[in-house]
Design an enzyme around this catalytic site. Structure first.
Site, short mmCIF file in Angstrom:
data_model
loop_
_atom_site.label_atom_id
_atom_site.label_comp_id
_atom_site.label_asym_id
_atom_site.label_seq_id
_atom_site.Cartn_x
_atom_site.Cartn_y
_atom_site.Cartn_z
N THR A 9 0.80 -1.23 0.00
CA THR A 9 0.00 0.00 0.00
C THR A 9 0.83 1.28 0.00
O THR A 9 0.28 2.36 -0.16
CB THR A 9 -0.96 0.03 1.21
OG1 THR A 9 -0.18 0.12 2.41
CG2 THR A 9 -1.85 -1.20 1.24
N LEU A 10 2.16 1.18 0.16
CA LEU A 10 3.02 2.37 0.16
C LEU A 10 3.55 2.71 -1.23
O LEU A 10 4.20 3.75 -1.40
CB LEU A 10 4.19 2.18 1.14
CG LEU A 10 3.79 2.16 2.62
CD1 LEU A 10 4.94 1.65 3.48
CD2 LEU A 10 3.35 3.54 3.09
N GLU A 82 4.32 0.17 10.18
CA GLU A 82 4.25 -1.25 9.85
C GLU A 82 4.13 -2.16 11.08
O GLU A 82 4.14 -3.37 10.96
CB GLU A 82 5.50 -1.66 9.04
CG GLU A 82 5.64 -0.93 7.71
CD GLU A 82 4.61 -1.32 6.67
OE1 GLU A 82 3.63 -2.01 6.99
OE2 GLU A 82 4.79 -0.94 5.51
#
Length: 156
Positions: A9-10, A82
């Protein structure tokens, strides 16, 4: 500066990319695209459809992602984001460079020319055993044909 490989998602165009370009969280400079030298299972799991690279070298696919140079502040933010070391663990992995934009010193240019760089990667060795039976992906896209859209933290 440290080198980080992001596969979920980054990445650019994904739901959490906004964090990578938020200079209040630190600096992250896009260096290029790559894929893991070893194969790993990349799964989408949990009720929020989170992408996880399971730390099982030799199983799955060569996972595609992006390579960034980050400063200490961004690395600290990423560790917190994270859930390191509980949800993900930050480990060094060898990443094959697919496309390089990085501008750095001679060592950086040589590493890119040789086609492999070492990067920190957030993978997990702490996962429910049934995740090993989920479908494995070689590349992640939140709006991919898998139909498992990522649920943003602010929407949980």
């Amino acid at each position: 500066m440290a080198r980080v490989f992001v596969y979920g998602t980054l990445k650019k165009g994904q739901p959490n990319y906004k964090h990578m370009i938020n200079t209040a969280k630190g600096l992250a400079k896009f260096q290029g695209r790559g894929r893991t030298v070893e194969k790993y299972p990349l799964v989408i799991a949990g009720k929020y459809n989170i992408p996880y690279m399971l730390n099982i070298p030799g199983t799955g696919h060569h996972v595609a992602g992006e390579i960034y140079s980050v400063d200490d502040q961004m690395l600290q933010f990423l560790d917190e984001f994270e859930g390191c070391p509980d949800m993900y663990q930050r480990t060094l992995m060898r990443i094959e460079v697919v496309e390089w934009e990085g501008k750095g010193g001679a060592g950086e240019a040589r590493a890119a020319a040789e086609g492999v760089v070492e990067c920190f990667v957030y993978s997990t060795a702490t996962y429910p055993p049934e995740w090993v039976g989920l479908p494995y992906y070689d590349s992640y896209d939140s709006s991919g044909k898998h139909g498992l859209s990522y649920v943003l933290r602010e929407s949980r």
